[in-house]
Design a protein around this motif. Structure first.
Motif, PDB file in Angstrom:
ATOM      1  N   ALA A 149     -69.839 -27.288 -31.362  1.00 35.94           N
ATOM      2  CA  ALA A 149     -70.558 -26.396 -30.443  1.00 35.94           C
ATOM      3  C   ALA A 149     -72.066 -26.606 -30.496  1.00 35.94           C
ATOM      4  O   ALA A 149     -72.766 -26.450 -29.496  1.00 35.94           O
ATOM      5  CB  ALA A 149     -70.223 -24.939 -30.762  1.00 35.94           C
ATOM      6  N   LYS A 150     -72.549 -27.009 -31.656  1.00 37.47           N
ATOM      7  CA  LYS A 150     -73.993 -27.207 -31.807  1.00 37.47           C
ATOM      8  C   LYS A 150     -74.503 -28.399 -31.017  1.00 37.47           C
ATOM      9  O   LYS A 150     -75.712 -28.571 -30.863  1.00 37.47           O
ATOM     10  CB  LYS A 150     -74.337 -27.374 -33.291  1.00 37.47           C
ATOM     11  CG  LYS A 150     -74.106 -26.103 -34.102  1.00 37.47           C
ATOM     12  CD  LYS A 150     -74.402 -26.316 -35.575  1.00 37.47           C
ATOM     13  CE  LYS A 150     -74.124 -25.045 -36.371  1.00 37.47           C
ATOM     14  NZ  LYS A 150     -74.356 -25.235 -37.816  1.00 37.47           N
ATOM     15  N   SER A 151     -73.581 -29.224 -30.529  1.00 36.81           N
ATOM     16  CA  SER A 151     -73.991 -30.381 -29.729  1.00 36.81           C
ATOM     17  C   SER A 151     -74.036 -30.073 -28.241  1.00 36.81           C
ATOM     18  O   SER A 151     -74.418 -30.926 -27.435  1.00 36.81           O
ATOM     19  CB  SER A 151     -73.028 -31.544 -29.973  1.00 36.81           C
ATOM     20  OG  SER A 151     -71.728 -31.217 -29.499  1.00 36.81           O
ATOM     21  N   SER A 152     -73.640 -28.869 -27.835  1.00 35.97           N
ATOM     22  CA  SER A 152     -73.599 -28.508 -26.421  1.00 35.97           C
ATOM     23  C   SER A 152     -74.927 -27.904 -25.975  1.00 35.97           C
ATOM     24  O   SER A 152     -75.408 -26.938 -26.586  1.00 35.97           O
ATOM     25  CB  SER A 152     -72.471 -27.504 -26.167  1.00 35.97           C
ATOM     26  OG  SER A 152     -72.548 -26.993 -24.844  1.00 35.97           O
ATOM     27  N   PRO A 153     -75.541 -28.443 -24.921  1.00 40.38           N
ATOM     28  CA  PRO A 153     -76.789 -27.840 -24.430  1.00 40.38           C
ATOM     29  C   PRO A 153     -76.593 -26.401 -23.964  1.00 40.38           C
ATOM     30  O   PRO A 153     -77.524 -25.601 -24.017  1.00 40.38           O
ATOM     31  CB  PRO A 153     -77.194 -28.751 -23.260  1.00 40.38           C
ATOM     32  CG  PRO A 153     -75.958 -29.523 -22.914  1.00 40.38           C
ATOM     33  CD  PRO A 153     -75.169 -29.636 -24.158  1.00 40.38           C
ATOM     34  N   MET A 154     -75.367 -26.063 -23.530  1.00 38.60           N
ATOM     35  CA  MET A 154     -75.097 -24.680 -23.139  1.00 38.60           C
ATOM     36  C   MET A 154     -75.204 -23.744 -24.340  1.00 38.60           C
ATOM     37  O   MET A 154     -75.616 -22.589 -24.202  1.00 38.60           O
ATOM     38  CB  MET A 154     -73.717 -24.557 -22.504  1.00 38.60           C
ATOM     39  CG  MET A 154     -73.676 -24.937 -21.047  1.00 38.60           C
ATOM     40  SD  MET A 154     -72.326 -24.112 -20.190  1.00 38.60           S
ATOM     41  CE  MET A 154     -72.238 -25.060 -18.700  1.00 38.60           C
ATOM     42  N   ASN A 155     -74.811 -24.226 -25.519  1.00 38.68           N
ATOM     43  CA  ASN A 155     -74.915 -23.418 -26.724  1.00 38.68           C
ATOM     44  C   ASN A 155     -76.372 -23.180 -27.098  1.00 38.68           C
ATOM     45  O   ASN A 155     -76.752 -22.075 -27.481  1.00 38.68           O
ATOM     46  CB  ASN A 155     -74.172 -24.088 -27.876  1.00 38.68           C
ATOM     47  CG  ASN A 155     -74.241 -23.282 -29.158  1.00 38.68           C
ATOM     48  OD1 ASN A 155     -74.932 -23.653 -30.109  1.00 38.68           O
ATOM     49  ND2 ASN A 155     -73.537 -22.166 -29.196  1.00 38.68           N
ATOM     50  N   TRP A 156     -77.203 -24.209 -26.985  1.00 36.40           N
ATOM     51  CA  TRP A 156     -78.634 -24.042 -27.275  1.00 36.40           C
ATOM     52  C   TRP A 156     -79.250 -22.995 -26.341  1.00 36.40           C
ATOM     53  O   TRP A 156     -79.997 -22.114 -26.781  1.00 36.40           O
ATOM     54  CB  TRP A 156     -79.388 -25.365 -27.116  1.00 36.40           C
ATOM     55  CG  TRP A 156     -78.768 -26.533 -27.818  1.00 36.40           C
ATOM     56  CD1 TRP A 156     -77.978 -26.491 -28.943  1.00 36.40           C
ATOM     57  CD2 TRP A 156     -78.855 -27.916 -27.440  1.00 36.40           C
ATOM     58  NE1 TRP A 156     -77.573 -27.758 -29.281  1.00 36.40           N
ATOM     59  CE2 TRP A 156     -78.105 -28.664 -28.387  1.00 36.40           C
ATOM     60  CE3 TRP A 156     -79.493 -28.588 -26.418  1.00 36.40           C
ATOM     61  CZ2 TRP A 156     -77.978 -30.054 -28.316  1.00 36.40           C
ATOM     62  CZ3 TRP A 156     -79.377 -29.978 -26.344  1.00 36.40           C
ATOM     63  CH2 TRP A 156     -78.624 -30.693 -27.285  1.00 36.40           C
ATOM     64  N   ALA A 157     -78.916 -23.121 -25.047  1.00 35.66           N
ATOM     65  CA  ALA A 157     -79.481 -22.195 -24.057  1.00 35.66           C
ATOM     66  C   ALA A 157     -78.953 -20.777 -24.258  1.00 35.66           C
ATOM     67  O   ALA A 157     -79.707 -19.800 -24.170  1.00 35.66           O
ATOM     68  CB  ALA A 157     -79.158 -22.680 -22.653  1.00 35.66           C
ATOM     69  N   LEU A 158     -77.649 -20.663 -24.531  1.00 40.55           N
ATOM     70  CA  LEU A 158     -77.044 -19.340 -24.716  1.00 40.55           C
ATOM     71  C   LEU A 158     -77.634 -18.636 -25.925  1.00 40.55           C
ATOM     72  O   LEU A 158     -77.944 -17.433 -25.872  1.00 40.55           O
ATOM     73  CB  LEU A 158     -75.526 -19.484 -24.869  1.00 40.55           C
ATOM     74  CG  LEU A 158     -74.707 -18.190 -24.868  1.00 40.55           C
ATOM     75  CD1 LEU A 158     -74.887 -17.449 -23.544  1.00 40.55           C
ATOM     76  CD2 LEU A 158     -73.225 -18.481 -25.101  1.00 40.55           C
ATOM     77  N   GLU A 159     -77.802 -19.368 -27.023  1.00 41.99           N
ATOM     78  CA  GLU A 159     -78.395 -18.780 -28.220  1.00 41.99           C
ATOM     79  C   GLU A 159     -79.845 -18.369 -27.958  1.00 41.99           C
ATOM     80  O   GLU A 159     -80.318 -17.353 -28.481  1.00 41.99           O
ATOM     81  CB  GLU A 159     -78.324 -19.766 -29.386  1.00 41.99           C
ATOM     82  CG  GLU A 159     -76.944 -19.922 -29.989  1.00 41.99           C
ATOM     83  CD  GLU A 159     -76.417 -18.611 -30.565  1.00 41.99           C
ATOM     84  OE1 GLU A 159     -77.160 -17.922 -31.265  1.00 41.99           O
ATOM     85  OE2 GLU A 159     -75.257 -18.259 -30.277  1.00 41.99           O
ATOM     86  N   ALA A 160     -80.559 -19.161 -27.155  1.00 42.31           N
ATOM     87  CA  ALA A 160     -81.942 -18.806 -26.804  1.00 42.31           C
ATOM     88  C   ALA A 160     -81.984 -17.518 -25.991  1.00 42.31           C
ATOM     89  O   ALA A 160     -82.829 -16.640 -26.225  1.00 42.31           O
ATOM     90  CB  ALA A 160     -82.590 -19.946 -26.024  1.00 42.31           C
ATOM     91  N   PHE A 161     -81.050 -17.366 -25.039  1.00 43.49           N
ATOM     92  CA  PHE A 161     -80.960 -16.130 -24.257  1.00 43.49           C
ATOM     93  C   PHE A 161     -80.654 -14.932 -25.167  1.00 43.49           C
ATOM     94  O   PHE A 161     -81.252 -13.868 -25.029  1.00 43.49           O
ATOM     95  CB  PHE A 161     -79.873 -16.253 -23.184  1.00 43.49           C
ATOM     96  CG  PHE A 161     -80.366 -16.775 -21.863  1.00 43.49           C
ATOM     97  CD1 PHE A 161     -81.407 -16.146 -21.189  1.00 43.49           C
ATOM     98  CD2 PHE A 161     -79.781 -17.896 -21.282  1.00 43.49           C
ATOM     99  CE1 PHE A 161     -81.855 -16.624 -19.960  1.00 43.49           C
ATOM    100  CE2 PHE A 161     -80.215 -18.373 -20.055  1.00 43.49           C
ATOM    101  CZ  PHE A 161     -81.259 -17.747 -19.400  1.00 43.49           C
TER     102      PHE A 161
END
Length: 427
Positions: A374-386
């Protein structure tokens, strides 16, 4: 240079204008999705809900334990206890049949003599303790020697219910039975030690209290809106991969790209034009989702999205999320040869990125190996930032690593697309 970029942007908007229906779907689909999913999930975030789950209770005990279980289930405000169907008492067979057919989600079967055998077992244990202390006659009675077998409270679940529901119900019933046992032990000790000899306080000594974080002296309670709006906004933003990649493929197949290359226009200018155009679309999507969450949700019974003091940072996260989606779309459109390649692959890959990124299932609930993936998904980076902005109220510096990763993803994918295109033209 600026004029060339501007004309490139105009060209992109003209291309999008030709597929007005697809563009409308690109805006309408995420709005319908976020409203539907949030409405469905909202009840799971509420501590009190108006909709109760009907469960079957088969009382073979007819004693204090079953009575206490019934009362506690009714008081929970989560369940409606059904003991009769068609004015007839429910048997275990009837309960099993109704649950397995999906008519009810749960049936609880309380065994015979549960109350009397529980009290007898407690009496035996207390008798042994009191006798060992020399506070009572140690002569064993027939009742104290009687072997009392363990009792089972049977739970029948609809095969379609989720494991989380099963665990929550089993935990709740186990807690109820434990409280009943504890009260029985205290009461028996009082009887054995003699009336008035002592008064055991049966109130729980250990209690639990949730500490709610406060921002500007206001409690911040997570709700379905704060979780769903960022998640499905990201899903909408990344779905621009499909029209973007299709337009790039169209330009190649229709010869538009070749005609552009005959003019003194570099491929970088074309890429910048596409980036600006689709960034505008991404931000329009984001602000539409926010507007719906703030103004429409309260009128349909959902909590309003609290964006007080967060809108600027949320906009920054959405902007860099858009960059990541655009970079991926440019790469896909450059590598794909036909629309039949780009559209299905784009849609499928976005769904996979959403799935492993935590949009549907929280990352912490995934298997260990999937948590690393999951840490490799850009959606995860963005979701965690939100989530950092909305729920954790972090500073801009603290979200820099996540938006930095999103921008780096955009740079790398765009560079690969430019390199691939250059390599392909020189072959």
């Amino acid at each position: 240079m600026v004029y060339k970029i501007w004309m490139s942007v105009v060209k992109e908007f003209l291309l999008l204008k030709r597929d007005l229906g697809g563009l409308i779907i690109l805006f309408v689909m995420p709005l319908v999705l976020v409203i539907t999913v949030t409405l469905i999930q909202d009840s799971t975030f509420k501590t009190v809900t108006d909709s109760k789950i009907s469960i079957l209770l088969v009382d073979n005990d007819k004693g204090t334990v079953s009575k206490t279980v019934f009362e506690n289930l009714e008081k929970s405000n989560l369940f409606t206890v059904v003991t009769q169907i068609d004015d007839k008492n429910i048997t275990e067979d009837i309960a099993r049949e109704n649950v397995y057919k999906g008519k009810f989600q749960l049936a609880i079967v309380i065994p015979e003599n549960l109350s009397s055998d529980l009290q007898a077992k407690v009496d035996q244990n207390v008798e042994k303790i009191v006798s060992s202390l020399g506070l009572a006659d140690s002569t064993a009675t027939k009742e104290s020697q009687r072997e009392i077998k363990e009792k089972e409270v049977k739970l029948y679940f609809d095969p379609a219910v989720q494991m989380s529901f099963k665990n929550a119900v089993m935990s709740s019933i186990d807690k109820m039975i434990s409280q009943i046992e504890t009260k029985s032990i205290y009461s028996t000790f009082e009887k054995q030690l003699g009336e008035g000899s002592t008064d055991f306080e049966q109130k729980s000594f250990i209690t639990f209290k949730e500490i709610i974080p406060k921002i500007n002296n206001k409690e911040v309670r997570p709700n379905s809106v704060q979780h769903n709006v960022p998640a499905w906004t990201l899903f909408a933003i990344f779905f621009i991969v499909i029209p973007l990649s299709i337009n790039i493929v169209k330009e190649k197949s229709q010869g538009t790209f070749v005609r552009l290359r005959t003019n003194p226009v570099s491929n970088l200018v074309v890429i910048i034009g596409k980036t600006i155009t689709y960034t505008i679309i991404c931000m329009i999507q984001f602000y539409m989702m926010v507007a719906v969450a703030v103004f429409l949700f309260p009128s349909i019974g959902l909590p309003s999205l609290n964006i007080e003091g967060h809108l600027v940072m949320m906009s920054i996260v959405a902007l860099f999320s858009g960059f990541a989606a655009i970079g991926y779309g440019i790469l896909l459109g450059t590598v794909a040869s036909t629309q039949e390649q780009s559209a299905p692959f784009g849609a499928t890959s976005v769904i996979i990125l959403a799935a492993i990124g935590g949009v549907w299932v929280p990352v912490f609930a995934m298997p260990k190996i999937m948590q690393y993936i999951a840490k490799s998904s850009p959606m995860n980076w963005a979701l965690e930032a939100f989530y950092d902005v909305l729920l954790r109220s972090v500073s801009f510096v603290e979200i820099l690593p996540k938006i930095g990763l999103l921008f780096l993803f955009f740079i790398i994918t765009t560079y690969i697309a430019l390199f691939y295109d250059k390599k392909k033209r020189t072959v």
